[in-house]
Design a protein around this motif. Sequence first.
Motif, short mmCIF file in Angstrom:
data_model
loop_
_atom_site.label_atom_id
_atom_site.label_comp_id
_atom_site.label_asym_id
_atom_site.label_seq_id
_atom_site.Cartn_x
_atom_site.Cartn_y
_atom_site.Cartn_z
N ALA A 382 0.83 -1.20 0.00
CA ALA A 382 0.00 0.00 0.00
C ALA A 382 0.87 1.26 0.00
O ALA A 382 0.60 2.22 -0.74
N ALA A 383 1.90 1.27 0.84
CA ALA A 383 2.80 2.43 0.87
C ALA A 383 3.54 2.59 -0.45
O ALA A 383 3.68 3.71 -0.98
N LEU A 384 4.01 1.48 -1.01
CA LEU A 384 4.72 1.52 -2.29
C LEU A 384 3.82 2.05 -3.40
O LEU A 384 4.22 2.93 -4.18
N ALA A 385 2.59 1.53 -3.47
CA ALA A 385 1.66 1.97 -4.52
C ALA A 385 1.33 3.45 -4.38
O ALA A 385 1.24 4.18 -5.38
N THR A 445 15.70 -2.91 -1.87
CA THR A 445 15.14 -1.99 -0.89
C THR A 445 13.82 -1.41 -1.38
O THR A 445 13.48 -1.50 -2.56
N PHE A 446 13.09 -0.78 -0.47
CA PHE A 446 11.84 -0.11 -0.81
C PHE A 446 12.09 0.99 -1.85
O PHE A 446 11.34 1.12 -2.82
N VAL A 447 13.15 1.76 -1.65
CA VAL A 447 13.45 2.85 -2.58
C VAL A 447 13.78 2.31 -3.96
O VAL A 447 13.34 2.87 -4.99
N GLY A 448 14.54 1.22 -4.02
CA GLY A 448 14.86 0.62 -5.32
C GLY A 448 13.61 0.15 -6.04
O GLY A 448 13.45 0.39 -7.24
N ASP A 516 1.48 -5.99 -8.86
CA ASP A 516 2.75 -6.39 -9.45
C ASP A 516 3.32 -7.65 -8.81
O ASP A 516 3.19 -7.89 -7.61
N PHE A 517 3.96 -8.43 -9.66
CA PHE A 517 4.71 -9.59 -9.21
C PHE A 517 6.12 -9.60 -9.79
O PHE A 517 7.10 -9.83 -9.10
N VAL A 518 6.23 -9.26 -11.08
CA VAL A 518 7.51 -9.42 -11.77
C VAL A 518 8.55 -8.43 -11.26
O VAL A 518 9.72 -8.79 -11.07
N VAL A 519 8.17 -7.17 -11.00
CA VAL A 519 9.14 -6.21 -10.47
C VAL A 519 9.58 -6.61 -9.07
O VAL A 519 10.76 -6.54 -8.72
N GLY A 524 12.95 -7.08 -5.51
CA GLY A 524 12.64 -7.11 -4.09
C GLY A 524 13.75 -7.74 -3.28
O GLY A 524 14.77 -8.20 -3.81
N GLY A 525 13.57 -7.75 -1.97
CA GLY A 525 14.56 -8.32 -1.09
C GLY A 525 13.92 -8.75 0.21
O GLY A 525 12.70 -8.64 0.39
N PRO A 526 14.71 -9.24 1.17
CA PRO A 526 14.15 -9.71 2.44
C PRO A 526 13.35 -8.64 3.17
O PRO A 526 12.39 -8.95 3.88
N ASP A 527 13.74 -7.38 3.04
CA ASP A 527 13.04 -6.29 3.72
C ASP A 527 12.04 -5.60 2.80
O ASP A 527 11.44 -4.59 3.20
N ALA A 528 11.88 -6.10 1.59
CA ALA A 528 10.94 -5.49 0.64
C ALA A 528 10.23 -6.61 -0.12
O ALA A 528 10.58 -6.94 -1.25
N VAL A 529 9.24 -7.21 0.55
CA VAL A 529 8.48 -8.32 -0.03
C VAL A 529 7.06 -7.83 -0.32
O VAL A 529 6.22 -7.80 0.57
#
Length: 581
Positions: A382-385, A445-448, A516-519, A524-529
Motif C-alpha cells: 500500500a505504501a509503495l503503490a 530496498t523499498f526505494v529501489g 505487481d509480481f515481476v518487479v 525485491g529483497g528480504p526487507d521489501a516483499v
Amino acid sequence: MSSERGVLLGETVVLDDVGPARRGRAYPAIGTSTALLLPAALLLGGLVLWPVLRTGHASVTAGGDFVGLEHFRTALSDDGWSVLGRTLLWAMVVPAVVTVLGFVLAAASRRSSGGRIVTLILVAPIALPLVVTGVTFRLLYDPDPERGTATWLTGALWLGPELITIALMSAFVWAWVGLAVLVFRAAFDALPLALADAVRAYGGTRLDVFRDARWRPLLRRTVAIVFALVALATSRTFDLILVMAPGSVIDEAMVAPVRIWQTSSGTVTGPSAALGVLWLAVVLLGMLAAALWTRQAWPPPAPATPVRETGSEWRAPRLVRRLLPPAAAVWWAIPLLVLVATSLHAPRDAATRGWWTGPIGLASYRELFAGGGLTRSLALTAALAAVVTVTVLVVALLAAYALAWLSPPGAQAAAVLLLGAAVVPVQVIAGPVTEVLDRAGLAGTFVGLALVHVALGVPFAVLVLRNALADVPMARVRQARLAGRREWSVLARLAPATVPAVVAVCVLEFVQVWNDFVVGLHFGGPDAVPLGLALYGQTRQFVSNSGLVAAGSVVASVLPLVLVLVFRRQVVGGLVSGALK
C-alpha cells in the motif's frame, strides 16, 4: 492586432494577442522545457534507455569483445526456437480470441436486460493480479477431480504437458475479455448514428453499411487498439506460468519472459540478452504495426442533419442479446466462485475436498494473518503503490505539459521514445537495472522498488496526460498564460481540465503497483516483499496451502477490484485516450 502562427505537436495553431508578442509567454525559454522534462528524462534514461542499450551491447559481446551472433545462436539452440515461437503464438492467438469475444459480448450486452451486471462480472477479472488469476485457474484445473471443477466436468488433466498452454491461455483470456468489452462498448457509443442512414440513402447494402458506417469510421481502429493492448499484455504471461504451471510441465509452457529470467539469474548474460533483444524487437514491431493500422483508418465526419437517428444504432440480434450475456456472466463468475469458496474452507478441507463440499468458515483467513507476514506485505505494498502513484503523477504532469504546449525541440521524437519505453518488458532490462541499483546501494530496498516502478510507469502516464493537456482549448491556455507569471502557475490553472486523465493515471498506476509480481521478484529483497511475491511464496506447496493461497488471493483482490469497478470509465479512457476521437 497581431497574429502569431506556431506548430504544436504537428498541428498548426494561431495565437492572437494585442500588441507585440511577449516571448516569455508565447515562446517559453528552452530552459523551462528542460527543467520540466528533466525528472522524466533522468528516470527513463537511467532505468529504461540505458538498460536497453546495455542489453543490446551484451547480446553481441563477451568479456568486452565483439562476438557477433554467437549469443543469438546459443539462445536459439535446443528449444530456443520453440520458446520464441510459443511466445509469438501467445501474442497472436490470445489477442485474436480476446478481440472477437470482446466484440461479440459488447454488442450483445449493450442495452440488454441486466447488461450492467453482466458488464461488471466480465470486467472484474481485469482488476485481479495475474498471480491471483493463476491461483484461481490452478484450483479450477486441479488434476484431482475431487478438487478441480474443470477436471471433474471434462475428465481431462488440464495441467498436463498436452494441454498446459491451452489452460494458461484460457486463464489469460478470462482476465482480459472485460477490457475488450469496455473498449468496444465505448466505440459503439461513439459511432455516428446518422452515417448508416446516409450510406443506405445512397443505395448501400448491409455490407456497405458495416464497412463504411461502422468498420472504417471507428471499429477498425478499435480492433487495432484492443489487439495491440492484449498482445503487449501477453508479455505478462510470466506471472501466470510461474504460478499456474506445475514444475513438471514448465518446459512445455516455456515462453521468452520465463526463459530470460531462468538464464539471467538477475545478471546480464549473453544468451539471455540476445533472447531479450529478439523479444523486444518483436514487441516494438508489433506496436508500430498497430499504430500504422490505426492511423490508416478512415474517420469520416457524421452528416450535419441526421436522416433517422432511431433504427441506425448498432445492436445485436434480440435472441443473442437475451441468451449470450447471462451465459457469459455465469461462465465468467465460476472461477471467482471457486476462489472465494475455497478460501472459506479450512486449510485441511481445502487440500482434501472440493470447494463445493465441507463446512465453510474463516479458518484459512485466521491462519493467513496469524504470523503477521501478510500484514507486513499489505502495508508495504500500500505504501509503495501510494508513493509511486504520487511520484509518477507529478513527474508525468510536468513532462506532459512541456510536450503538449511548450513544443521543445525533439517533441515528436520524445513521444516516440515514450511509446517505446512504455512497452519495454521488465525482463529485458532487469539485469542492467540491477547493476544500477547495486552501485547505488538500493538493490532489494523499498526505494529501489519504487524507482523501478516510477520509471516503468512514467512513459504511459506522460502520453495520457499529454493527450489530455493537448485537448485543452487554445483560448483557455492563453488565459492561463496571461494570468500566470510562470509556467508552473499556468500548469496549475490548466490542471482542472485534466481531472479525468489524472484519475485514470492514478487508478491505473496504483493498481499496477499493487498487482505487481515481476518487479517484486526481480528487485525485491528480504526487507521489501510486496504482496504478489508473498502470495507466490505460498504457492510452492500449492495443494496443502490451497486454502491459505485462496484466502490471500481474495484479500489481495479487494482493493484493486473496487478501484477498477468504480473508475472503469476513466480507466478505459486512459488506455485509449485520443484513439476513439
